[in-house]
Structure formats: structure tokens, C-alpha cells
Design a protein around this motif. Structure first.
Motif, PDB file in Angstrom:
ATOM      1  N   ASN A   1      -5.669   5.103   2.485  1.00 49.91           N
ATOM      2  CA  ASN A   1      -5.054   4.020   1.720  1.00 49.91           C
ATOM      3  C   ASN A   1      -3.651   3.699   2.227  1.00 49.91           C
ATOM      4  OD1 ASN A   1      -3.604   6.162   0.649  1.00 49.91           O
ATOM      5  ND2 ASN A   1      -3.758   5.467  -1.461  1.00 49.91           N
ATOM      6  N   SER A   2      -3.285   4.353   3.350  1.00 44.69           N
ATOM      7  CA  SER A   2      -2.010   4.022   3.984  1.00 44.69           C
ATOM      8  C   SER A   2      -2.177   2.914   5.025  1.00 44.69           C
ATOM      9  CB  SER A   2      -1.418   5.267   4.638  1.00 44.69           C
ATOM     10  OG  SER A   2      -2.364   5.855   5.495  1.00 44.69           O
ATOM     11  N   VAL A   3      -3.401   2.402   5.200  1.00 42.75           N
ATOM     12  CA  VAL A   3      -3.625   1.338   6.188  1.00 42.75           C
ATOM     13  C   VAL A   3      -2.934   0.047   5.760  1.00 42.75           C
ATOM     14  CG1 VAL A   3      -5.366  -0.241   7.118  1.00 42.75           C
ATOM     15  CG2 VAL A   3      -5.824   2.187   7.051  1.00 42.75           C
ATOM     16  N   VAL A   4      -2.182  -0.536   6.679  1.00 48.96           N
ATOM     17  CA  VAL A   4      -1.735  -1.917   6.507  1.00 48.96           C
ATOM     18  C   VAL A   4      -2.598  -2.731   7.460  1.00 48.96           C
ATOM     19  CG1 VAL A   4       0.168  -3.550   6.765  1.00 48.96           C
ATOM     20  CG2 VAL A   4       0.638  -1.224   5.990  1.00 48.96           C
ATOM     21  N   ASP A   5      -3.467  -3.564   6.912  1.00 52.02           N
ATOM     22  CA  ASP A   5      -4.380  -4.323   7.772  1.00 52.02           C
ATOM     23  C   ASP A   5      -3.617  -5.099   8.834  1.00 52.02           C
ATOM     24  OD1 ASP A   5      -7.017  -3.789   6.913  1.00 52.02           O
ATOM     25  OD2 ASP A   5      -6.650  -4.967   5.096  1.00 52.02           O
ATOM     26  N   GLY A   6      -4.065  -4.957  10.061  1.00 53.12           N
ATOM     27  CA  GLY A   6      -3.508  -5.757  11.151  1.00 53.12           C
ATOM     28  C   GLY A   6      -2.124  -5.337  11.619  1.00 53.12           C
ATOM     29  N   ARG A   7      -1.675  -4.177  11.190  1.00 52.38           N
ATOM     30  CA  ARG A   7      -0.303  -3.781  11.516  1.00 52.38           C
ATOM     31  C   ARG A   7      -0.059  -3.691  13.026  1.00 52.38           C
ATOM     32  NH1 ARG A   7       2.151   1.940   9.574  1.00 52.38           N
ATOM     33  NH2 ARG A   7       0.365   2.612  10.776  1.00 52.38           N
ATOM     34  N   ASN A   8      -0.956  -3.002  13.734  1.00 48.86           N
ATOM     35  CA  ASN A   8      -0.750  -2.874  15.179  1.00 48.86           C
ATOM     36  C   ASN A   8      -0.837  -4.217  15.883  1.00 48.86           C
ATOM     37  OD1 ASN A   8      -0.228  -0.090  15.602  1.00 48.86           O
ATOM     38  ND2 ASN A   8      -2.342   0.302  15.007  1.00 48.86           N
TER      39      ASN A   8
ATOM     40  N   ASN B   1       0.852  -1.195   0.000  1.00 50.47           N
ATOM     41  CA  ASN B   1       0.000   0.000   0.000  1.00 50.47           C
ATOM     42  C   ASN B   1       0.880   1.234   0.000  1.00 50.47           C
ATOM     43  OD1 ASN B   1       0.673   1.074   2.526  1.00 50.47           O
ATOM     44  ND2 ASN B   1      -0.621  -0.395   3.534  1.00 50.47           N
ATOM     45  N   SER B   2       0.273   2.390   0.163  1.00 56.54           N
ATOM     46  CA  SER B   2       1.014   3.631  -0.043  1.00 56.54           C
ATOM     47  C   SER B   2       2.088   3.889   1.014  1.00 56.54           C
ATOM     48  CB  SER B   2       0.060   4.816  -0.104  1.00 56.54           C
ATOM     49  OG  SER B   2      -0.587   4.966   1.136  1.00 56.54           O
ATOM     50  N   LEU B   3       1.966   3.252   2.190  1.00 60.08           N
ATOM     51  CA  LEU B   3       3.018   3.472   3.195  1.00 60.08           C
ATOM     52  C   LEU B   3       4.236   2.609   2.920  1.00 60.08           C
ATOM     53  CD1 LEU B   3       1.746   3.867   6.849  1.00 60.08           C
ATOM     54  CD2 LEU B   3       2.510   5.597   5.246  1.00 60.08           C
ATOM     55  N   THR B   4       3.994   1.470   2.267  1.00 64.69           N
ATOM     56  CA  THR B   4       5.115   0.550   2.094  1.00 64.69           C
ATOM     57  C   THR B   4       5.651   0.523   0.668  1.00 64.69           C
ATOM     58  OG1 THR B   4       3.586  -1.279   1.731  1.00 64.69           O
ATOM     59  CG2 THR B   4       4.375  -0.983   3.967  1.00 64.69           C
ATOM     60  N   ARG B   5       4.886   1.014  -0.282  1.00 67.57           N
ATOM     61  CA  ARG B   5       5.350   0.978  -1.665  1.00 67.57           C
ATOM     62  C   ARG B   5       5.456   2.391  -2.204  1.00 67.57           C
ATOM     63  NH1 ARG B   5       4.360  -4.333  -3.775  1.00 67.57           N
ATOM     64  NH2 ARG B   5       5.150  -5.620  -2.078  1.00 67.57           N
ATOM     65  N   SER B   6       6.653   2.783  -2.549  1.00 67.22           N
ATOM     66  CA  SER B   6       6.836   4.164  -2.978  1.00 67.22           C
ATOM     67  C   SER B   6       6.110   4.451  -4.290  1.00 67.22           C
ATOM     68  CB  SER B   6       8.322   4.486  -3.103  1.00 67.22           C
ATOM     69  OG  SER B   6       8.944   3.526  -3.906  1.00 67.22           O
TER      70      SER B   6
ATOM     71  N   PHE C   1      -9.052   7.737  16.060  1.00 70.63           N
ATOM     72  CA  PHE C   1      -9.247   6.551  15.233  1.00 70.63           C
ATOM     73  C   PHE C   1      -9.579   6.949  13.794  1.00 70.63           C
ATOM     74  CE2 PHE C   1     -13.013   3.894  13.880  1.00 70.63           C
ATOM     75  CZ  PHE C   1     -12.278   2.862  13.337  1.00 70.63           C
ATOM     76  N   SER C   2      -8.625   6.742  12.914  1.00 64.53           N
ATOM     77  CA  SER C   2      -8.886   7.152  11.539  1.00 64.53           C
ATOM     78  C   SER C   2      -8.797   5.934  10.626  1.00 64.53           C
ATOM     79  CB  SER C   2      -7.901   8.238  11.126  1.00 64.53           C
ATOM     80  OG  SER C   2      -6.592   7.894  11.534  1.00 64.53           O
ATOM     81  N   GLY C   3      -9.705   5.010  10.836  1.00 65.50           N
ATOM     82  CA  GLY C   3      -9.781   3.873   9.930  1.00 65.50           C
ATOM     83  C   GLY C   3      -8.926   2.680  10.327  1.00 65.50           C
ATOM     84  N   TYR C   4      -8.326   2.727  11.506  1.00 66.94           N
ATOM     85  CA  TYR C   4      -7.490   1.607  11.932  1.00 66.94           C
ATOM     86  C   TYR C   4      -8.193   0.843  13.057  1.00 66.94           C
ATOM     87  CZ  TYR C   4      -3.844   4.375   9.620  1.00 66.94           C
ATOM     88  OH  TYR C   4      -3.106   5.087   8.723  1.00 66.94           O
ATOM     89  N   PRO C   5      -8.908  -0.232  12.729  1.00 68.60           N
ATOM     90  CA  PRO C   5      -9.664  -0.934  13.778  1.00 68.60           C
ATOM     91  C   PRO C   5      -8.795  -1.498  14.884  1.00 68.60           C
ATOM     92  CG  PRO C   5      -9.863  -2.064  11.638  1.00 68.60           C
ATOM     93  CD  PRO C   5      -9.109  -0.807  11.389  1.00 68.60           C
ATOM     94  N   ASP C   6      -7.530  -1.818  14.585  1.00 71.17           N
ATOM     95  CA  ASP C   6      -6.702  -2.401  15.648  1.00 71.17           C
ATOM     96  C   ASP C   6      -6.048  -1.326  16.521  1.00 71.17           C
ATOM     97  OD1 ASP C   6      -4.985  -1.689  13.607  1.00 71.17           O
ATOM     98  OD2 ASP C   6      -3.799  -3.533  13.658  1.00 71.17           O
ATOM     99  N   CYS C   7      -6.583  -0.087  16.464  1.00 75.13           N
ATOM    100  CA  CYS C   7      -6.207   0.957  17.425  1.00 75.13           C
ATOM    101  C   CYS C   7      -7.257   1.114  18.514  1.00 75.13           C
ATOM    102  CB  CYS C   7      -6.080   2.312  16.719  1.00 75.13           C
ATOM    103  SG  CYS C   7      -4.620   2.398  15.683  1.00 75.13           S
TER     104      CYS C   7
END
Ligand code: ZN
Length: 223
Positions: free
Chosen positions: A98-105, A78-83, A133-139
Motif C-alpha cells: 500500500n506504499s505504491v504511488v501509481d506511476g511514480r517511476n 498513500n502510506s508513503l506520502t501521508r503520515s 519487482f514487488s508490485g511496481y509495474p513501472d520498475c
């Protein structure tokens, strides 16, 4: 077990080098005799983040480790990991960025817990926030409580996940940094900008806009 009844002996901080986790690191240093910080290298767009984490850990004289989580990039490009993928700066506010990495936390906290147990540490500190909380359920608080129970069962240990920022908004997070005598350090040495610019950042990306707005509200509310 209530976290408040425990000995404040040692803690492990999940530490990205951003505003929130740096504030948590300062918070932990006030409470625990020994503090260890762990950062994750997951091929993030900006390696500068890890450089900031290292500098801050050195400044605060905290033992610091980097763990290889390049697997995350393989799992969830995604946009955080792929330039090559741009951060969407005009996404609607209620949609997950679109910078969310599912399950990152979840993954970070789980790996942190395994490492902590090896060190005899059971208190884990993370800068997640439900208010923010901006779209990150694991927060969310309910997730953290659920993961805490799962980690306890998984490793037959009584972990305590502390979330000092859970109910704070960005302005109150700045206030906490100020109360911990860390306002200048957080402002100058942390990186939250999606474009990889330390301190006040580029000023235009969603992350910079949130940071600046929070700082402005902090000044209005408390100065
Ligand atoms: Zn920026």
C-alpha cells in the motif's frame, strides 16, 4: 541505439538516497566523466530520505538537485506520502504494497529526462529492478524500454535509460556496491526504512526485512 556504443560523457541519476539508487550513483561515477543526481520532494513520509541523499551527494562530490513533486501527493495519497496512513506490514507478498504511488517511476524518469535534455545529458540511470519487482509495474524492463522510446519521440532526442540493477536481486545489489568499493557507504548512509531510520533501519518494516535478508544472502553467497 545501443547504449553501449555511446560516449560515457555525462549521466543523470534518479537518486532517492536509498540503497538501490546510491548503488547506481556509485556505478555511474565509475563510468561517466560527469554525473548529476536528482531527487524528488513529493511530500514523502520521511524527509530524512532527502537529507540522506544530500549527505551522500556531498560525500561523493556529485552535483545534486531536488525537484518539487508535491503534485504526486495530491494525485495519489498513500502510506508513503501521508503520515496518517500506516504502512501495511502484513500484506500478502504477491500483492502490491500500500506504499505504491501509481506511476511514480514513470513520472520521476520523465521529469528527469526533461531536466537532462536542458543540460545536454541523454543517459539516465535508475535503480529499478525486475527481479525485486514487488508490485511496481513501472520498475519492469518492458516498461523502461517503452518509456525510453516514448521519451525519444517526445523530445526528439536519443535517450538511453540505464538500469544496472534490473536483473539483480538484493544480495547481488549488495555485491555490486561492494565491487564498487561502496559497501560501507551504502550500508551506513542510505535510508530504505519506512520508519525513517537510516542505515540498518528499524528492522521490522517490510523494507528493512528485505534489506536485511538481502544482506544476509549476500554474506552467505560471497563472503
Ligand atoms: Zn524499517
Amino acid at each position: 541505439m545501443n547504449c553501449n556504443t555511446r560516449n560515457k560523457d555525462a549521466a543523470l541519476v534518479v537518486f532517492s538516497g536509498g540503497q538501490d539508487s546510491t548503488t547506481c550513483l556509485l556505478w555511474a561515477l565509475k563510468r561517466y566523466r560527469e554525473v548529476v543526481a536528482v531527487s524528488f520532494d513529493y511530500g514523502q513520509r520521511h524527509k530524512a530520505e532527502l537529507g540522506c541523499a544530500k549527505e551522500i551527494a556531498q560525500r561523493l562530490e556529485v552535483e545534486w538537485h531536488v525537484m518539487d513533486m508535491s503534485l504526486l501527493n495530491q494525485l495519489a495519497p498513500n502510506s508513503l506520502t501521508r503520515s496518517g496512513i500506516e504502512v501495511d506490514e502484513n500484506a500478502p507478498e504477491d500483492a502490491p504494497p500500500n506504499s505504491v504511488v501509481d506511476g511514480r517511476n514513470m513520472l520521476f524518469l520523465t521529469f528527469a529526462a526533461v531536466f537532462a535534455k536542458q543540460r545536454g545529458i541523454t543517459d539516465l540511470i535508475t535503480g529499478v529492478s525486475q527481479s525485486d519487482f514487488s508490485g511496481y509495474p513501472d520498475c519492469r524492463d518492458v516498461f523502461i524500454k517503452s518509456l525510453n522510446a516514448t521519451l525519444n519521440l517526445a523530445m526528439d532526442t536519443t535517450f538511453c535509460i540505464e538500469t544496472p540493477l534490473m536483473w539483480l536481486d538484493k544480495a547481488d545489489t549488495w555485491k555490486l556496491a561492494a565491487d564498487l568499493n561502496g559497501l560501507d557507504l551504502v550500508r551506513d548512509m542510505t535510508l530504505t526504512c519506512y520508519n525513517g531510520i537510516k542505515g540498518d533501519g528499524c528492522g521490522n518494516c517490510p523494507s528493512c526485512r528485505l534489506r536485511r535478508q538481502g544482506y544476509r544472502e549476500f554474506l552467505e553467497r560471497y563472503q
